[in-house]
Design a protein around this motif. Structure first.
Motif, PDB file in Angstrom:
ATOM      1  N   MET A   1       0.814  -1.149   0.218  1.00 27.51           N
ATOM      2  CA  MET A   1      -0.165   0.018  -0.095  1.00 27.51           C
ATOM      3  C   MET A   1       1.052   1.358   0.199  1.00 27.51           C
ATOM      4  O   MET A   1       1.786   1.502   0.605  1.00 27.51           O
ATOM      5  CB  MET A   1      -1.039   0.071   1.236  1.00 27.51           C
ATOM      6  N   GLU A   2       0.453   2.226  -0.781  1.00 26.12           N
ATOM      7  CA  GLU A   2       1.217   3.538  -0.878  1.00 26.12           C
ATOM      8  C   GLU A   2       0.750   4.445   0.167  1.00 26.12           C
ATOM      9  O   GLU A   2      -0.614   4.490   0.421  1.00 26.12           O
ATOM     10  CB  GLU A   2       1.052   4.189  -1.948  1.00 26.12           C
ATOM     11  N   VAL A   3       1.608   4.990   1.106  1.00 26.27           N
ATOM     12  CA  VAL A   3       1.085   5.695   2.125  1.00 26.27           C
ATOM     13  C   VAL A   3       2.038   7.268   2.164  1.00 26.27           C
ATOM     14  O   VAL A   3       2.954   7.423   1.475  1.00 26.27           O
ATOM     15  CB  VAL A   3       1.562   5.239   3.652  1.00 26.27           C
ATOM     16  N   GLU A   4       1.334   8.190   2.855  1.00 31.95           N
ATOM     17  CA  GLU A   4       2.056   9.270   2.880  1.00 31.95           C
ATOM     18  C   GLU A   4       2.118   9.773   4.528  1.00 31.95           C
ATOM     19  O   GLU A   4       1.338   9.260   5.302  1.00 31.95           O
ATOM     20  CB  GLU A   4       1.169  10.617   2.382  1.00 31.95           C
ATOM     21  N   THR A   5       3.457  10.332   5.017  1.00 34.45           N
ATOM     22  CA  THR A   5       3.596  10.670   6.194  1.00 34.45           C
ATOM     23  C   THR A   5       4.170  12.118   6.483  1.00 34.45           C
ATOM     24  O   THR A   5       4.679  12.580   5.541  1.00 34.45           O
ATOM     25  CB  THR A   5       4.556   9.652   7.039  1.00 34.45           C
ATOM     26  N   PRO A   6       3.896  12.518   7.501  1.00 29.45           N
ATOM     27  CA  PRO A   6       4.534  14.047   7.626  1.00 29.45           C
ATOM     28  C   PRO A   6       5.851  14.173   6.937  1.00 29.45           C
ATOM     29  O   PRO A   6       6.680  13.957   7.471  1.00 29.45           O
ATOM     30  CB  PRO A   6       4.321  14.452   9.113  1.00 29.45           C
ATOM     31  N   VAL A   7       5.995  15.656   6.590  1.00 30.61           N
ATOM     32  CA  VAL A   7       7.405  16.085   6.219  1.00 30.61           C
ATOM     33  C   VAL A   7       7.890  16.859   7.202  1.00 30.61           C
ATOM     34  O   VAL A   7       9.070  16.508   7.721  1.00 30.61           O
ATOM     35  CB  VAL A   7       7.337  16.850   4.895  1.00 30.61           C
ATOM     36  N   CYS A   8       7.090  17.565   8.129  1.00 33.09           N
ATOM     37  CA  CYS A   8       7.806  18.135   9.252  1.00 33.09           C
ATOM     38  C   CYS A   8       7.201  17.373  10.448  1.00 33.09           C
ATOM     39  O   CYS A   8       6.101  16.912  10.542  1.00 33.09           O
ATOM     40  CB  CYS A   8       6.924  19.507   9.355  1.00 33.09           C
ATOM     41  N   SER A   9       8.177  17.335  11.381  1.00 37.18           N
ATOM     42  CA  SER A   9       7.916  16.624  12.885  1.00 37.18           C
ATOM     43  C   SER A   9       8.692  17.318  13.801  1.00 37.18           C
ATOM     44  O   SER A   9       9.640  17.916  13.590  1.00 37.18           O
ATOM     45  CB  SER A   9       8.628  15.098  12.443  1.00 37.18           C
ATOM     46  N   ARG A  10       8.146  17.213  14.931  1.00 37.98           N
ATOM     47  CA  ARG A  10       8.651  17.748  16.238  1.00 37.98           C
ATOM     48  C   ARG A  10       9.845  17.118  16.676  1.00 37.98           C
ATOM     49  O   ARG A  10      10.537  17.487  17.507  1.00 37.98           O
ATOM     50  CB  ARG A  10       7.550  18.037  17.414  1.00 37.98           C
ATOM     51  N   PHE A  11      10.252  15.690  16.206  1.00 34.82           N
ATOM     52  CA  PHE A  11      11.289  15.033  16.434  1.00 34.82           C
ATOM     53  C   PHE A  11      12.131  14.626  15.175  1.00 34.82           C
ATOM     54  O   PHE A  11      11.586  14.836  14.153  1.00 34.82           O
ATOM     55  CB  PHE A  11      10.843  13.572  16.859  1.00 34.82           C
ATOM     56  N   GLY A  12      13.356  14.737  15.693  1.00 37.49           N
ATOM     57  CA  GLY A  12      14.491  14.583  14.406  1.00 37.49           C
ATOM     58  C   GLY A  12      15.149  13.250  14.549  1.00 37.49           C
ATOM     59  O   GLY A  12      14.885  12.444  15.173  1.00 37.49           O
ATOM     60  N   VAL A  13      16.330  13.195  13.771  1.00 36.43           N
ATOM     61  CA  VAL A  13      16.975  12.069  13.630  1.00 36.43           C
ATOM     62  C   VAL A  13      18.360  12.280  14.241  1.00 36.43           C
ATOM     63  O   VAL A  13      18.925  13.235  14.205  1.00 36.43           O
ATOM     64  CB  VAL A  13      17.496  11.861  12.027  1.00 36.43           C
ATOM     65  N   THR A  14      18.644  11.344  15.225  1.00 39.20           N
ATOM     66  CA  THR A  14      19.836  11.785  15.982  1.00 39.20           C
ATOM     67  C   THR A  14      21.116  11.293  15.569  1.00 39.20           C
ATOM     68  O   THR A  14      22.366  11.857  15.827  1.00 39.20           O
ATOM     69  CB  THR A  14      19.780  10.747  17.395  1.00 39.20           C
ATOM     70  N   ASP A  15      21.138  10.517  14.582  1.00 38.22           N
ATOM     71  CA  ASP A  15      22.648  10.146  13.518  1.00 38.22           C
ATOM     72  C   ASP A  15      23.301  11.303  13.435  1.00 38.22           C
ATOM     73  O   ASP A  15      23.092  12.367  12.755  1.00 38.22           O
ATOM     74  CB  ASP A  15      22.213   9.623  12.204  1.00 38.22           C
ATOM     75  N   PRO A  16      24.565  11.381  13.895  1.00 32.80           N
ATOM     76  CA  PRO A  16      25.612  12.676  13.874  1.00 32.80           C
ATOM     77  C   PRO A  16      25.925  12.622  12.389  1.00 32.80           C
ATOM     78  O   PRO A  16      26.262  13.924  11.980  1.00 32.80           O
ATOM     79  CB  PRO A  16      26.897  12.243  14.717  1.00 32.80           C
ATOM     80  N   ALA A  17      25.822  11.713  11.468  1.00 34.92           N
ATOM     81  CA  ALA A  17      26.207  11.748  10.254  1.00 34.92           C
ATOM     82  C   ALA A  17      24.919  12.589   9.306  1.00 34.92           C
ATOM     83  O   ALA A  17      25.352  12.965   8.091  1.00 34.92           O
ATOM     84  CB  ALA A  17      26.828  10.494   9.433  1.00 34.92           C
ATOM     85  N   ILE A  18      23.926  12.924   9.848  1.00 38.06           N
ATOM     86  CA  ILE A  18      22.925  13.125   9.138  1.00 38.06           C
ATOM     87  C   ILE A  18      22.337  14.878   9.667  1.00 38.06           C
ATOM     88  O   ILE A  18      21.930  14.742  11.046  1.00 38.06           O
ATOM     89  CB  ILE A  18      21.685  12.426   9.163  1.00 38.06           C
ATOM     90  N   GLU A  19      22.385  15.723   8.778  1.00 36.00           N
ATOM     91  CA  GLU A  19      22.013  16.808   9.382  1.00 36.00           C
ATOM     92  C   GLU A  19      20.666  17.182   8.824  1.00 36.00           C
ATOM     93  O   GLU A  19      20.275  17.399   7.797  1.00 36.00           O
ATOM     94  CB  GLU A  19      22.961  18.099   8.773  1.00 36.00           C
ATOM     95  N   SER A  20      19.713  17.752   9.838  1.00 33.46           N
ATOM     96  CA  SER A  20      18.323  18.193   9.294  1.00 33.46           C
ATOM     97  C   SER A  20      18.243  19.421   9.212  1.00 33.46           C
ATOM     98  O   SER A  20      18.674  20.335   9.930  1.00 33.46           O
ATOM     99  CB  SER A  20      17.264  17.753  10.890  1.00 33.46           C
ATOM    100  N   PHE A  21      17.238  19.715   8.346  1.00 27.21           N
ATOM    101  CA  PHE A  21      16.666  21.274   8.157  1.00 27.21           C
ATOM    102  C   PHE A  21      15.706  21.487   9.101  1.00 27.21           C
ATOM    103  O   PHE A  21      15.028  20.274   9.471  1.00 27.21           O
ATOM    104  CB  PHE A  21      16.142  21.308   6.931  1.00 27.21           C
ATOM    105  N   THR A  22      15.740  22.504   9.808  1.00 29.80           N
ATOM    106  CA  THR A  22      14.464  22.885  10.677  1.00 29.80           C
ATOM    107  C   THR A  22      13.626  23.929  10.135  1.00 29.80           C
ATOM    108  O   THR A  22      14.056  24.964   9.308  1.00 29.80           O
ATOM    109  CB  THR A  22      14.936  23.187  12.079  1.00 29.80           C
ATOM    110  N   THR A  23      12.577  23.738  10.594  1.00 30.51           N
ATOM    111  CA  THR A  23      11.424  25.305  10.124  1.00 30.51           C
ATOM    112  C   THR A  23      10.727  25.462  11.330  1.00 30.51           C
ATOM    113  O   THR A  23      10.873  24.881  12.272  1.00 30.51           O
ATOM    114  CB  THR A  23      10.675  24.824   8.954  1.00 30.51           C
ATOM    115  N   ARG A  24       9.915  26.752  11.405  1.00 34.61           N
ATOM    116  CA  ARG A  24       9.125  27.018  12.452  1.00 34.61           C
ATOM    117  C   ARG A  24       7.793  27.300  12.174  1.00 34.61           C
ATOM    118  O   ARG A  24       7.286  27.510  11.170  1.00 34.61           O
ATOM    119  CB  ARG A  24       9.614  28.465  13.010  1.00 34.61           C
TER     120      ARG A  24
END
Lengths: 327, 203
Positions: free
Chosen positions: A36-59
């Motif tokens: 099944m195809e699904v969609e999930t939120p692009v913006c989340s209050r939680f992020g990714v902790t992996d130090p090698a990955i840098e998240s964009f943030t917005t407000r």
């Protein structure tokens, strides 16, 4: 670049038609298989902790958050998709734009398209087979499939055991190859040296006129994969390579909530050591794992890089309607 | 090095550049020599350490080398820039050039001149690459007009010009010219390919 030039697409219209065809092909493949195809939120209050990955943030400010709230743009739809699995969704896939800071080059664009899918009841070997079937259904020519362990490729290319080599041995190996500049590189973790050797020496040889899967990663590079407590411990993680380029990354998924929490905390402490910002760990994911994630395997596949292979393009912007500099 | 002496007293502190500023043409210091970045490749596994793999030209030796940096590292910039200067004269050891606007003069040694020496004619405007104010590369004009000082008189009237013949120019350079070109004539030469272009127009 002048606006009179940069308004134009960075991909040819022919390539954009190939992109549309690729997306249709992916959807047909999963429809035939009852995923099944699904969609999930692009913006989340939680992020990714992996130090090698840098998240964009917005407000966001407005109803429900009058003083405003920082939101992370997702770097992969993994966490909410696992929540859907825990809620009993069954096999699911998603095609979405994801966002990663600090990544721009011939094979990187800060926003790119991921195809991610999960298969309850599959292990990573069965999922590798499905990845190969999907890719072969999309490529203009059928490719032979090869599976090699992480240890095998290091032994063959460098006569080195990646699971036991010390920092000093890895540094010496990089100097002897030689990788120019290795002598002056300051890499404090064995994994960073392994990444150096993998990207500079081994990767270019992988997936030459075939599909190469690498699997059984060092436990320190498990990310969200299960770890087999063997000696040495091995992560049930795999990657797909085509023509020397990393195309997909998959796991036999970690389902243990406590272990997941430990890894988030471990990654956040690595972030402090590297003077990187702490990231709020995803409590929704941890709660979903507590509630019970079915045993499953999942994989993320870079649609843009696959399209580069199909259309024989060397630069990612040639397969994007508008690459970063034109966005 | 003598030619660099003028620059030794400059106090400028060069900026350092992070790998995020790397791009073709950026001038950086590497092992004590000024270098120019030719190509910069961003390399990063999906989950892992990012690197910048660069191709650099050492401006002192002309050699091209590769080097890998950890992304986010910084390197010292090199005070290198290009400028147009007029060639004045040589004393046999140094070649003297003048900035046509400030009348400031610099001297370049044979190493900086390299192949350019065989095209240099007084008053011609060259492109000089200066490091800390001293010339390290001299590029002649793309086209120069030089007199033929020696060539086989050949067969007058044979204008098929198929094979051509060697001609020695006033600067000592030797180029192939059509058979009709004679001693004392001025010809236009493309210095990049060292090829004859045409007879120079009579002024």
């Amino acid at each position: 670049m002048k606006a009179t030039e940069s308004w134009r697409p960075s991909a040819s219209l022919e390539t954009l038609r190939a992109r549309a065809g690729l997306l249709t092909g992916v959807r047909e493949f999963f429809q035939r298989r009852g995923v099944m195809e699904v969609e999930t939120p692009v913006c989340s209050r939680f992020g990714v902790t992996d130090p090698a990955i840098e998240s964009f943030t917005t407000r966001y400010a407005g109803p429900a958050a009058p003083p405003g709230r920082t939101l992370y743009l997702h770097t992969s739809p993994e966490f909410p998709m696992k929540r859907l699995l825990a809620a009993g969704a069954g096999p699911i896939y998603q095609i979405c734009k994801v966002f990663r800071g600090g990544e721009l080059g011939a094979k990187h664009n800060p926003e790119f398209t991921l195809l991610e899918w999960y298969r309850p009841g599959f292990d990573h070997h069965r999922l590798m087979d499905e990845v190969a079937e999907l890719v072969n259904s999309l490529m203009p020519h059928q490719l032979e499939v090869e599976k090699l362990t992480y240890a095998e490729v290091f032994r063959q290319a460098l006569q080195l055991d990646p699971h036991t080599a010390t920092l000093a041995e890895l540094r010496r190996c990089a100097r002897e190859v030689p990788i120019p500049g290795a002598a002056e590189l300051e890499l404090v973790q064995a994994d960073a040296w392994l990444d150096l050797l993998l990207t500079h020496v081994i990767e270019p040889q992988l997936g030459r006129a075939r599909m190469t899967f690498l699997y059984e990663y060092p436990a320190s590079q498990a990310a969200l994969a299960r770890i087999i407590p063997s000696s040495p411990p091995l992560a049930e993680r795999f990657e797909l390579y085509l023509a020397g380029v990393e195309i997909a990354n998959g796991f036999n998924e970690l389902t243990d909530a406590q272990e997941q929490r430990n890894r988030f905390e471990q990654e956040n402490s690595e972030r402090s050591e590297q003077s990187l910002a702490q990231i709020d760990m995803d409590l929704h994911l941890l709660a979903a794992l507590e509630a019970g994630l079915p045993a499953c395997a999942g994989v993320a596949l870079g649609i843009d890089r696959l399209l580069m292979q199909i259309t024989q393009k060397a630069c990612i912007e040639e397969v994007l309607s508008f690459g970063f500099e034109r966005a | 090095m003598m030619a660099a002496a003028i620059g030794m007293f400059r106090e400028d502190v060069m900026a350092s550049y992070s790998t995020n500023e790397f791009k073709g043409g950026l001038k950086i210091m590497m092992d004590g020599d000024p270098c120019s970045i030719i190509e910069n490749e961003f390399v990063k596994p999906g989950k892992g350490q990012a690197f910048n793999r660069v191709k650099i030209r050492n401006l002192m030796t002309g050699r091209v080398l590769e080097k890998t940096f950890k992304s986010g590292e910084s390197v010292e910039g090199a005070d290198v820039h290009e400028t147009e200067m007029q060639y004045l004269y040589t004393d046999g050891e140094f070649w003297y050039f003048m900035d046509p606007e400030t009348f400031e003069q610099v001297s370049a040694d044979a190493k900086a001149l390299g192949d350019a020496v065989k095209w240099l004619k007084e008053q011609d405007v060259c492109t000089l690459t200066l490091w800390n104010g001293s010339p390290i590369i001299v590029e002649p004009p793309k086209f120069v007009v030089l007199n033929v000082t020696d060539t086989d008189p050949g067969l007058k009237g044979d204008t098929s010009g198929s094979g051509g013949k060697p001609a020695t120019l006033e600067t000592g350079a030797v180029v192939r010219v059509p058979l009709f070109v004679q001693i004392g004539e001025a010809i236009k030469v493309d210095t990049r390919s060292a090829e004859y272009v045409s007879r120079a127009k009579e002024d």
